[in-house]
Design an enzyme around this catalytic site. Structure first.
Site, PDB file in Angstrom:
ATOM      1  N   ARG A 225       7.856   0.033 -42.428  1.00 17.15           N
ATOM      2  CA  ARG A 225       7.567   0.504 -43.782  1.00 17.15           C
ATOM      3  C   ARG A 225       7.164   1.976 -43.775  1.00 17.15           C
ATOM      4  O   ARG A 225       7.220   2.642 -44.807  1.00 17.15           O
ATOM      5  CB  ARG A 225       6.452  -0.330 -44.412  1.00 17.15           C
ATOM      6  CG  ARG A 225       6.628  -1.827 -44.276  1.00 17.15           C
ATOM      7  CD  ARG A 225       5.617  -2.595 -45.075  1.00 17.15           C
ATOM      8  NE  ARG A 225       6.025  -2.670 -46.471  1.00 17.15           N
ATOM      9  CZ  ARG A 225       5.241  -3.137 -47.439  1.00 17.15           C
ATOM     10  NH1 ARG A 225       4.019  -3.537 -47.168  1.00 17.15           N
ATOM     11  NH2 ARG A 225       5.674  -3.194 -48.668  1.00 17.15           N
TER      12      ARG A 225
ATOM     13  N   GLU B 271       0.586   1.188 -45.218  1.00 14.36           N
ATOM     14  CA  GLU B 271       1.019   1.674 -43.904  1.00 14.36           C
ATOM     15  C   GLU B 271       1.467   3.132 -43.943  1.00 14.36           C
ATOM     16  O   GLU B 271       1.221   3.896 -43.003  1.00 14.36           O
ATOM     17  CB  GLU B 271       2.142   0.792 -43.362  1.00 14.36           C
ATOM     18  CG  GLU B 271       1.706  -0.613 -42.970  1.00 14.36           C
ATOM     19  CD  GLU B 271       1.713  -1.580 -44.136  1.00 14.36           C
ATOM     20  OE1 GLU B 271       1.319  -2.752 -43.940  1.00 14.36           O
ATOM     21  OE2 GLU B 271       2.115  -1.165 -45.262  1.00 14.36           O
TER      22      GLU B 271
ATOM     23  N   LYS C 237     -11.209 -17.121 -52.694  1.00 15.36           N
ATOM     24  CA  LYS C 237     -10.363 -17.486 -51.568  1.00 15.36           C
ATOM     25  C   LYS C 237     -10.984 -18.683 -50.842  1.00 15.36           C
ATOM     26  O   LYS C 237     -12.159 -18.671 -50.508  1.00 15.36           O
ATOM     27  CB  LYS C 237     -10.229 -16.296 -50.616  1.00 15.36           C
ATOM     28  CG  LYS C 237      -9.135 -16.421 -49.584  1.00 15.36           C
ATOM     29  CD  LYS C 237      -8.946 -15.090 -48.849  1.00 15.36           C
ATOM     30  CE  LYS C 237      -7.800 -15.156 -47.879  1.00 15.36           C
ATOM     31  NZ  LYS C 237      -7.558 -13.849 -47.212  1.00 15.36           N
TER      32      LYS C 237
END
Length: 603
Positions: free
Chosen positions: A363, A335, A249
């Site tokens: 969600r 979640e 990254k």
């Protein structure tokens, strides 16, 4: 900056025609371009620097213009894809109103298939798309590029379960950089780490092969030639295949690679610093106020624990994790699991504080409803980025949570109007033991403190002209605009009372009593009007035989595009002049409109 190769590309076809020996130069140009544009406009820098060679290889092996589908999960790693599909000029307006979206966008380009940025979804899209092509005989490969962080979401494994058994030729490219916002957590992270360092026997049998996938990897995600070769072999197999690409990254940009916290996951726009309010110190963000308040409460109450779904930094829980590591739980991008795990913690006598973005709580609505509220468990949900978030667009605006949560029996919802109220309401939420509580606040700087003139049965009165004509009910930080509107109306001889109910769900008796003593009620909220807090108040008034007319102002029942928060709120009729104008129209019996007179005056 000169970018001769980028300037010459005419879309994905140009990428495929480029000699392989020029790919390193093109990759370097792309990184320079991204650093220059994203550090000015703001956006997701680190994730895109890490997928430059991977995206080049994808567009050289697959023909997106001829029906091959490239699906990105999550969409914030698609900037290079945008560059290679003819949108280079749009980066000057990245994430600005009317400009290039920070995520894939079907309206922008036919090369973009999915545009929501909620993680762990692309594999399910890929499964359905592959089934559709099989049934209809349509040609074209289906490729899902999935971050290892997104694989911590349960929906991804539901899709892998079906993809592996289905036998259809879907290629799953795992972009493994060991992170989402934060380091990837859980057993999957350990397994991928083993694959990165294991021998041939380990790579021949792993969790993916056991689920029915072919497996290629790990492959250097910054070696375009190696990636291209592996992707061609994967396509030739004509079966479900996982290509495990290991990337860094922030690759190629020193500050991003050196940023151990988030590898410059996202950068803010380069804009002049704002002058601090009233000549004093700059106000803290809502997130920072919450973070400090939770630390204080956790120091007083050992039963307070904290949960996040892969975002300890953005939700303000990183200081909690540092100070109370054994009371902090990062469950990854999951979640649903976060909410039901919180239910289990509450059953065990603790008080969990679940900190997520408002857009992501939807969600886990079923888990809030059936796993927490049905059991009347004391779980506190803290929803950051509620309402209009600004440049992140329709998938990130926290517009829906208040309407959904209003359906849940026994749940208490509060929208703090300022930092002082956030601290006080969080303390009340943690002390509440009869069921779930929710606090929601927007992105950005916390609103200036707005003290109450007086309080009446759970309702803070913020402004009272003395004449009980219009009751202006403000939910949250729009209170400042409501008070400004009321002052302007009072100058015209119109009596307005501005109130903040503090806890908006359920409706408190004091608010019903105030509504009964006014001629008109107008509610103002930074959430969708449809089924929102104003609608809940109107229904409660009817249930109690209070016949005062109620008019609601809020966000439209629409997917609001990206843009500056203040501009989008004004477009929804939520600035002070527009609120005053709406009051005047409502008093005159006219339909409410979001049109404001050109001079900005309320009439």
């Amino acid at each position: 900056m000169t970018a001769p190769l980028l300037a010459l590309l005419d879309g994905p076809g140009g990428v495929r025609r480029l000699p392989a020996g020029q790919l390193p130069s093109l990759a370097a140009e792309i990184r320079s371009f991204l650093v220059e544009k994203v550090t000015v406009a703001g956006g997701h820098l680190g994730p895109n620097l890490g997928v430059v060679e991977l995206t080049l290889a994808l567009h050289r092996v697959f023909d997106a213009g001829a029906g091959d589908a490239l699906l990105f999960d999550t969409g914030h790693q698609a900037y290079v894809h945008k560059l290679l599909t003819g949108r280079r000029a749009g980066f000057d307006g990245l994430r600005r109103a009317g400009g290039l979206s920070g995520y894939p966008s079907r309206a922008e380009s036919g090369f973009d298939w999915i545009e929501n940025s909620h993680a762990s979804t692309a594999l399910s899209y890929a499964d359905g798309l592959a089934k559709a092509r099989s049934l209809s005989g349509q040609p074209g490969a289906v490729v899902a590029v999935v971050g290892d962080g997104a694989l911590t979401g349960g929906m991804a494994w539901e899709a892998l379960n079906n993809l592996g058994a289905g036998g259809r030729p879907v290629i799953v490219v795992v972009n493994d950089n060991g992170r989402s916002y934060a380091p990837t957590v859980g057993a999957l992270a350990s397994h991928l780490d083993t694959l990165r360092g294991g021998g041939k026997e380990r790579r021949c049998r792993n969790v993916f092969t056991d689920l029915g996938f072919g497996y290629y990897g790990p492959v250097d995600g910054h070696d375009a030639a190696a990636l291209e070769g592996v992707l061609r072999r994967a396509r030739a197999l004509r079966r479900p295949v996982v290509v495990h690409a290991v990337t860094v990254k922030g690759k190629g940009y020193g500050p991003a690679e050196a940023d151990e916290a988030e590898h410059l996951h996202a950068v803010a726009p380069a804009v002049p610093a704002r002058v601090p309010a009233q000549g004093g110190a700059a106000r803290p963000s809502w997130t920072r106020v919450f973070s400090a308040a939770l630390l204080e409460l956790a120091g007083e109450h050992e039963e307070v624990v904290a949960i996040t779904a892969a975002m300890p930094g953005p939700t303000g829980l990183a200081p909690f994790a540092e100070r109370f590591p054994h009371r902090f739980f990062d469950v990854g991008i999951a979640e649903q699991h976060a909410v039901t795990s919180a239910a289990g913690l509450a059953m065990g006598g603790l008080h969990p504080v679940v900190a997520v973005y408002a857009t992501f709580l939807s969600r886990a609505f079923d888990q809030v409803l059936m796993d927490v509220a049905l059991h009347r468990l004391p779980v506190t949900f803290v929803l950051d980025r509620a309402g209009i978030t600004g440049p992140d667009g329709p998938s990130h605006h926290g517009m829906w949570d208040a309407s959904l949560l209003a359906l849940i029996p026994g749940l208490r919802l509060a929208v703090p109007r300022d930092a002082t109220r956030l601290r006080a309401l969080l303390r009340e939420a943690v002390a509440y033991q009869a069921g779930p509580t929710v606090l929601r606040f927007p992105k950005g700087t916390a609103a200036p403190d707005l003290p109450a003139v007086c309080s009446q049965e759970g309702v803070d009165v913020l402004y009272a002209s003395g004449i009980r004509d219009v009751l202006l009910v403000s939910y949250g930080p729009l209170a400042q605009a409501c008070v400004a509107a009321a002052a302007g109306l009072a100058a015209r001889g119109i009596g307005v009372t501005v109130v903040d109910p503090r806890w908006s769900t359920p409706v408190v008796p004091g608010l019903l009593e105030l509504a009964a003593t006014h001629r008109l009620v107008l509610t103002v909220e930074d959430s969708t009007r449809t089924g929102g807090q104003g609608c809940l108040l109107a229904q409660s008034l009817r249930d109690h035989a209070v016949h005062t007319p109620v008019h609601t102002l809020g966000l439209p029942r629409a997917f609001v595009p990206h843009g500056e928060r203040d501009v989008l709120l004004a477009q929804a009729g939520l600035s002070a002049p527009q609120i005053a104008y709406a009051v005047l129209r409502a008093r005159a019996g006219k339909p409410l409109t979001h049109t404001t007179p050109s001079d900005g005056s309320p009439m």
